[in-house]
Write an enzyme that holds these catalytic residues in place. Structure first.
Site, PDB file in Angstrom:
ATOM      1  CG  HIS A 279      -2.057   0.931   1.170  1.00 15.63           C
ATOM      2  ND1 HIS A 279      -1.904   2.301   1.221  1.00 15.63           N
ATOM      3  CD2 HIS A 279      -3.386   0.705   1.058  1.00 15.63           C
ATOM      4  CE1 HIS A 279      -3.091   2.867   1.143  1.00 15.63           C
ATOM      5  NE2 HIS A 279      -4.015   1.920   1.051  1.00 15.63           N
ATOM      6  NE  ARG A 302      -3.950   7.461  -1.435  1.00 16.97           N
ATOM      7  CZ  ARG A 302      -3.919   6.287  -2.038  1.00 16.97           C
ATOM      8  NH1 ARG A 302      -3.855   6.232  -3.359  1.00 16.97           N
ATOM      9  NH2 ARG A 302      -3.948   5.166  -1.344  1.00 16.97           N
TER      10      ARG A 302
END
Length: 618
Positions: A279, A302
């Site tokens: 990630h 995000r």
């Protein structure tokens, strides 16, 4: 329908044994109970919950009640296409279809059966439509809220009716039992130095292997093929791709591949072990920058408009690209430290997350001037980056064309360099194992040549091949629920078919088995017992023990002692750790190593009042 049989071999059919108490195991357990079965749940940790409780962004679902209420035009077919695209060359259509086509009603099951609130729906990276569900009013992380909702209900059932459910923690399964045909018929496990044997169908829900960094670990065995397994990294010099075991992780210490190793011993196949997801946004704790275990900066940050900047204040990727892509751009750019930056509009939409990170010292709230100073760049350079981003967003709105990084979803624009920002330093880290046990679309474990191993099932991250090359954000909780439900259903079906076929004779000694089907629910009674009690159990005492039939005299209440915060502050080390919560003072020193969230989650509040933070998480 009502039938009576005489059974001569009930021991292997008495119950469904679930190994692992995360969301996959819990989903399987509740499904078995819905089908009238009996559950023994074993977990090697002091508490149930597993990695599922750490999931921060939400759970995907297409066609859910929440999507329909918001008028979101999505479908299981579009979700299937998105998942297949993310899976790449390793896509297994049957597994992807089972995941996506069961997604919407799995969300609805969580809402309707457990009273969970999953009414906020957002878009995460590489999703065509908004389909990632979480609660709208903050509270807990979605993974914690969902998983503990199922844990608490299962514990309540166990306390009320321990003949139906036993939950045994600190229980390490050491072996799968098989009969002469190769079918799995039970487990051996250890608890407190004692060995126990249990018989029944087995569901493995033990998670992945993302925290085992030892020399003989699964991670060590796939370290070299992992470096070349991801197509999106093909243009990155090998010297810029770090060794897998050198990376930090989001995984708890229990994630050591136990289920994979157990399944291999029973003849199971494995799939895609070298596909370990890295990630891009693990949060770097400034107090422990080299710490191996890190918090994850939720992808939802995000999804609500967070942007990524390198050390010079430049964007370098499509922030909503696939995880392997964003990680690869970070390595190829080779210009860290990298920062995740959210403007006021983005921060306000995901305020609970920001407060959580900020309270733990993982995220700062900075003005534009302060952000530029921390980056070591002129404020004019930050303004240049913001203006270019706004121009890209405007260009897309006018033309429908992506920016130079391929981004087409610009959330919470415009971004002003004079705004206030929430900022965290982020780094790639081991997050999820796409590889694991070979299983089919009904959660039945299979051999390397796809032959079903009777009596053995799997759920959640322990299954390999569902996500192919790369897992979409929001689909880890989903595969726990979907494949947990499938495993519970298949195990219940196996239990019933074993009673009816092969294990049941028309006469002789043995217990009487009555099978009743009413309103779609199957109830099996053994020896006149209304519950499926089966053979004598050697299980360790359940965590949720039966209520006592005798009433003991209550001890005299201890006199309360007033403790000042000045006194609490004297106990502020891991060796002597006191914490104040909601007017009480707790010495948690002996509890630190058993805390599901890790020792650090408590010690940062050692000697302090942690009421607000405790209530946020619990």
């Amino acid at each position: 329908f009502f039938a009576t049989f005489v059974c001569t071999d009930l021991e292997a059919m008495a119950q469904v044994i679930i190994v692992g108490g995360g969301l996959g195991g819990m989903s399987a357990a509740h499904t078995v109970l819905e089908h009238g079965g009996k559950v023994l749940l074993l977990d090697k940790s002091p508490f149930c919950g597993g990695n599922s409780t750490k999931a921060t962004s939400g759970i995907n679902g297409a066609g859910s009640q929440a999507q329909r209420a918001k008028g979101i035009a999505d479908s299981v077919d579009i979700f299937e296409q998105d998942t297949a695209k993310s899976a790449g060359e390793r896509c297994r259509p049957a597994l992807v279809k089972a995941l996506t086509h069961n997604s919407g009603h799995s969300i609805d099951w969580l809402v309707d059966s457990f009273g969970l609130k999953l009414d906020t729906v957002s878009r995460m990276a590489a999703h065509t439509n908004p389909r990632t569900h979480r609660g709208s009013d903050g509270g807990q992380f979605p993974g914690m809220m969902i998983t503990y909702g199922l844990v608490e209900k299962l514990e309540a059932i166990s306390e009320a009716d321990p003949a139906r459910v036993q939950i045994v923690n600190k229980a390490t399964v050491t072996n799968l039992l098989r009969d002469a045909s190769g079918a799995v018929i039970g487990v051996e496990y250890e608890k407190g130095g004692a060995k126990h044997t249990e018989h029944g169908a087995v569901v493995l829900a033990t998670g992945g292997y993302g925290a085992d960094f030892s020399d003989d670990s699964l991670l060590a065995s796939i370290q070299e093929p992992w470096r070349t397994s991801t197509p999106t990294w093909s243009d990155i010099p090998q010297s810029l791709i770090p060794p897998l075991r050198s990376l930090p992780t989001t995984n708890g210490p229990h994630c050591t591949g136990d289920g994979v190793k157990l399944a291999l011993s029973a003849g199971a196949g494995v799939r895609d072990l070298e596909y370990v997801q890295v990630h891009p946004t693990g949060i770097v704790d400034p107090r422990e920058p080299d710490g191996k275990l890190k918090w994850l900066a939720a992808e939802a940050l995000r999804g609500h408009g967070g942007i990524l900047l390198d050390k010079d204040g430049n964007r370098f990727s499509n922030e909503l690209g696939k995880r392997d892509y964003v990680t690869g751009r970070m390595w190829k750019t080779n210009n860290g430290p990298y920062r995740l930056v959210l403007n006021t509009a983005a921060s306000s939409e995901i305020a609970w997350h920001c407060k959580h990170y900020k309270d733990r010292g993982l995220m700062k709230e900075l003005t534009g001037q302060q952000l530029a100073a921390e980056l070591g760049i002129p404020h004019s350079k930050l303004k240049e980056t913001c203006d270019m981003y706004n121009s890209d967003a405007d260009f897309y709105k006018r033309t429908g064309k992506a920016d130079r990084f391929g981004k087409v979803h610009f959330i919470n624009t415009p971004v002003s360099a004079d705004d206030t920002f929430h900022v965290a330093v982020v780094t790639p880290l081991v997050h999820y194992c796409m590889g694991g046990i070979a299983a089919n679309h009904e959660a039945q474990v299979v051999t390397s040549d796809d032959k079903v191993i009777p009596g053995l099932f799997a759920a959640g991250e322990v299954i390999g091949g569902i996500h192919g090359d790369n897992r979409l954000g929001g689909s880890s909780l989903l595969d726990c629920v979907v494949y947990g439900r499938l495993a519970g259903k298949s195990a219940s079906r196996h239990l019933l078919s074993s009673l009816v076929a092969g294990k049941v004779s028309g006469g002789g000694g043995g217990d009487k088995v009555e099978i009743t089907v009413e309103n779609g629910k199957v109830t099996v009674s053994v020896g006149g017992n209304a519950q499926v009690a089966g053979a004598q159990s050697t299980a360790a005492p359940s965590t949720a023990a039966a209520p006592s039939t005798t009433t003991a005299a209550a001890p005299a209440p201890a006199a309360e002692k007033a403790i000042s915060m000045a006194e609490v502050a004297k106990h502020a080390t891991p060796q002597d750790c006191w914490v104040a919560v909601d007017g009480g003072v707790y010495d948690v020193t002996e509890f630190l190593d058993e805390h599901p969230g890790g020792k650090r989650a408590i010690t940062i509040y050692a000697g302090k009042d942690a009421t607000e933070q405790f209530m946020m998480m619990h």
